[in-house]
Motif scaffolding. Structure first.
Motif, mmCIF file in Angstrom:
data_model
loop_
_atom_site.group_PDB
_atom_site.id
_atom_site.type_symbol
_atom_site.label_atom_id
_atom_site.label_comp_id
_atom_site.label_asym_id
_atom_site.label_seq_id
_atom_site.Cartn_x
_atom_site.Cartn_y
_atom_site.Cartn_z
ATOM 1 N N TYR A 15 56.176 35.661 31.278
ATOM 2 C CA TYR A 15 56.446 34.308 31.751
ATOM 3 C C TYR A 15 57.537 33.719 30.864
ATOM 4 O O TYR A 15 57.588 34.013 29.663
ATOM 5 N N LEU A 16 58.389 32.888 31.438
ATOM 6 C CA LEU A 16 59.398 32.192 30.653
ATOM 7 C C LEU A 16 58.736 31.047 29.889
ATOM 8 O O LEU A 16 57.862 30.368 30.409
ATOM 9 N N ARG A 17 59.140 30.873 28.623
ATOM 10 C CA ARG A 17 58.623 29.823 27.733
ATOM 11 C C ARG A 17 57.101 29.835 27.652
ATOM 12 O O ARG A 17 56.441 28.831 27.849
ATOM 13 N N GLU A 18 56.560 30.973 27.336
ATOM 14 C CA GLU A 18 55.120 31.191 27.246
ATOM 15 C C GLU A 18 54.605 30.781 25.868
ATOM 16 O O GLU A 18 55.353 30.726 24.898
ATOM 17 N N HIS A 19 53.322 30.523 25.766
ATOM 18 C CA HIS A 19 52.674 30.139 24.503
ATOM 19 C C HIS A 19 52.501 31.357 23.597
ATOM 20 O O HIS A 19 52.409 32.483 24.080
ATOM 21 N N PRO A 20 52.469 31.144 22.259
ATOM 22 C CA PRO A 20 52.160 32.229 21.332
ATOM 23 C C PRO A 20 50.690 32.619 21.454
ATOM 24 O O PRO A 20 49.901 31.837 21.978
ATOM 25 N N PRO A 21 50.278 33.753 20.926
ATOM 26 C CA PRO A 21 51.075 34.782 20.258
ATOM 27 C C PRO A 21 51.907 35.559 21.274
ATOM 28 O O PRO A 21 51.619 35.518 22.482
ATOM 29 N N PRO A 22 52.951 36.262 20.789
ATOM 30 C CA PRO A 22 53.752 37.082 21.699
ATOM 31 C C PRO A 22 52.861 38.060 22.471
ATOM 32 O O PRO A 22 52.044 38.767 21.887
ATOM 33 N N HIS A 23 53.003 38.041 23.793
ATOM 34 C CA HIS A 23 52.161 38.880 24.647
ATOM 35 C C HIS A 23 52.877 39.161 25.957
ATOM 36 O O HIS A 23 53.882 38.542 26.276
ATOM 37 N N PHE A 24 52.331 40.115 26.695
ATOM 38 C CA PHE A 24 52.843 40.402 28.029
ATOM 39 C C PHE A 24 51.678 40.380 29.007
ATOM 40 O O PHE A 24 50.512 40.394 28.620
ATOM 41 N N HIS A 25 52.032 40.303 30.273
ATOM 42 C CA HIS A 25 51.035 40.289 31.334
ATOM 43 C C HIS A 25 51.125 41.606 32.094
ATOM 44 O O HIS A 25 52.223 42.079 32.397
ATOM 45 N N ALA A 26 49.974 42.193 32.373
ATOM 46 C CA ALA A 26 49.898 43.429 33.143
ATOM 47 C C ALA A 26 49.138 43.135 34.434
ATOM 48 O O ALA A 26 48.099 42.466 34.407
ATOM 49 N N ILE A 27 49.680 43.621 35.541
ATOM 50 C CA ILE A 27 49.083 43.362 36.850
ATOM 51 C C ILE A 27 48.925 44.685 37.579
ATOM 52 O O ILE A 27 49.879 45.457 37.705
ATOM 53 N N PHE A 28 47.708 44.931 38.043
ATOM 54 C CA PHE A 28 47.412 46.127 38.824
ATOM 55 C C PHE A 28 46.435 45.721 39.917
ATOM 56 O O PHE A 28 45.269 45.422 39.631
ATOM 57 N N GLY A 29 46.920 45.669 41.147
ATOM 58 C CA GLY A 29 46.067 45.219 42.246
ATOM 59 C C GLY A 29 45.541 43.825 41.965
ATOM 60 O O GLY A 29 46.304 42.915 41.655
ATOM 61 N N GLU A 30 44.231 43.661 42.028
ATOM 62 C CA GLU A 30 43.629 42.353 41.757
ATOM 63 C C GLU A 30 43.361 42.116 40.276
ATOM 64 O O GLU A 30 42.881 41.052 39.884
ATOM 65 N N HIS A 31 43.668 43.095 39.432
ATOM 66 C CA HIS A 31 43.406 42.990 37.991
ATOM 67 C C HIS A 31 44.589 42.356 37.271
ATOM 68 O O HIS A 31 45.737 42.699 37.531
ATOM 69 N N ARG A 32 44.266 41.445 36.364
ATOM 70 C CA ARG A 32 45.260 40.765 35.532
ATOM 71 C C ARG A 32 44.816 40.880 34.083
ATOM 72 O O ARG A 32 43.636 40.733 33.771
ATOM 73 N N LEU A 33 45.793 41.114 33.190
ATOM 74 C CA LEU A 33 45.466 41.270 31.778
ATOM 75 C C LEU A 33 46.622 40.738 30.949
ATOM 76 O O LEU A 33 47.785 41.039 31.231
ATOM 77 N N ALA A 34 46.317 39.934 29.938
ATOM 78 C CA ALA A 34 47.304 39.502 28.941
ATOM 79 C C ALA A 34 47.035 40.312 27.681
ATOM 80 O O ALA A 34 45.890 40.404 27.230
ATOM 81 N N VAL A 35 48.106 40.905 27.107
ATOM 82 C CA VAL A 35 47.964 41.792 25.950
ATOM 83 C C VAL A 35 48.867 41.303 24.818
ATOM 84 O O VAL A 35 50.071 41.126 25.004
ATOM 85 N N GLU A 36 48.272 41.075 23.650
ATOM 86 C CA GLU A 36 49.041 40.696 22.474
ATOM 87 C C GLU A 36 49.897 41.889 22.045
ATOM 88 O O GLU A 36 49.398 43.016 21.941
ATOM 89 N N ILE A 37 51.168 41.647 21.798
ATOM 90 C CA ILE A 37 52.087 42.751 21.491
ATOM 91 C C ILE A 37 51.796 43.368 20.124
ATOM 92 O O ILE A 37 51.762 44.589 19.989
ATOM 93 N N GLU A 38 51.572 42.551 19.115
ATOM 94 C CA GLU A 38 51.408 43.080 17.758
ATOM 95 C C GLU A 38 50.205 44.016 17.638
ATOM 96 O O GLU A 38 50.300 45.095 17.065
ATOM 97 N N THR A 39 49.079 43.626 18.193
ATOM 98 C CA THR A 39 47.843 44.399 18.017
ATOM 99 C C THR A 39 47.455 45.216 19.247
ATOM 100 O O THR A 39 46.546 46.043 19.168
#
Length: 83
Positions: A15-39
């Motif tokens: 997402y643009l201008r997202e809140h910390p900590p640095p993370h990405f979003h993963a989408i697979f079908g109906e599943h959604r997951l936010a994952v912290e990059i560092e850990t």
């Protein structure tokens, strides 16, 4: 929400201008997951175990690129593709 990669059918997005900590979003079908990059810890959501393993195996050696994409998105710019 720019998609930077597709891994084993999983879309990796920022997402643009997202809140910390640095993370990405993963989408697979109906599943959604936010994952912290560092850990690579799950912040929110759930994923099928076999897809989570594939996602983390892909992300682990690409942390620097994922951090760069996150910081680019914070500047309201589209991050490039991550191979």
């Amino acid at each position: 929400m720019p998609t930077v990669a597709v891994v084993d059918g999983i879309q990796i997005r920022f997402y643009l201008r997202e809140h910390p900590p640095p993370h990405f979003h993963a989408i697979f079908g109906e599943h959604r997951l936010a994952v912290e990059i560092e850990t690579l810890r799950s912040l929110k959501g759930t994923f099928p175990v076999h897809k989570l393993k594939a996602l983390l195996a892909w992300a682990e050696p690409r942390r620097e690129k994922l951090f760069a994409a996150w910081y680019t998105a914070q500047k309201m710019q589209k991050p490039g593709r991550i191979e």
